[in-house]
Design an enzyme around this catalytic site. Structure first.
Site, PDB file in Angstrom:
ATOM      1  N   CYS A 130     -38.418 -54.472-100.050  1.00 49.04           N
ATOM      2  CA  CYS A 130     -37.875 -54.024 -98.759  1.00 49.04           C
ATOM      3  C   CYS A 130     -36.968 -52.799 -98.932  1.00 49.04           C
ATOM      4  CB  CYS A 130     -37.114 -55.199 -98.145  1.00 49.04           C
ATOM      5  SG  CYS A 130     -36.017 -54.789 -96.782  1.00 49.04           S
TER       6      CYS A 130
ATOM      7  N   CYS B 174     -33.442 -53.155 -97.524  1.00 48.98           N
ATOM      8  CA  CYS B 174     -32.691 -54.091 -98.381  1.00 48.98           C
ATOM      9  C   CYS B 174     -32.118 -53.338 -99.576  1.00 48.98           C
ATOM     10  CB  CYS B 174     -33.592 -55.217 -98.866  1.00 48.98           C
ATOM     11  SG  CYS B 174     -34.301 -56.237 -97.543  1.00 48.98           S
TER      12      CYS B 174
END
Length: 102
Positions: A30, A33
């Site tokens: 991600c 993230c």
């Protein structure tokens, strides 16, 4: 430093914690993230001794993510007394993350 925990550790480290716990629901693939990772580390350092900060990989802990209705990542949830109290979704500035503790 924000410790990465497993689904098996979740109950003990998060739900039975003696201090507030910030959990970063993330995945290694991600992008947002990855952008949040340094902010999470800064918050963990600032809150050391006052709160715990953990990371949990949603791919490895799908049951935990489903239990807290984590549909998008990153999702940050603040737990107090074993209950989810506050939540923010998506990449956020450090001020937004720290505001969860207020």
């Amino acid at each position: 430093m924000a410790e990465q925990i497993t689904a098996a550790e979740f109950e003990t480290k998060v739900l039975k914690a003696d201090k507030p716990v910030l959990v970063d629901f993330f995945a290694t693939w991600c992008g947002p993230c990855k952008m949040m990772a340094p902010i999470i580390e800064e918050v963990a350092a600032e809150k050391a001794g006052q709160a715990y900060v953990y990371k949990i990989d949603v791919d490895e802990a799908q049951g935990v993510a489903a239990a807290y209705r984590v549909m998008s990542i990153p999702t940050l949830i603040l737990f107090e007394g074993g209950e989810a109290k506050k939540q923010i979704i998506g990449a956020q500035p450090k001020t937004a993350v720290l505001s969860l503790f207020n």
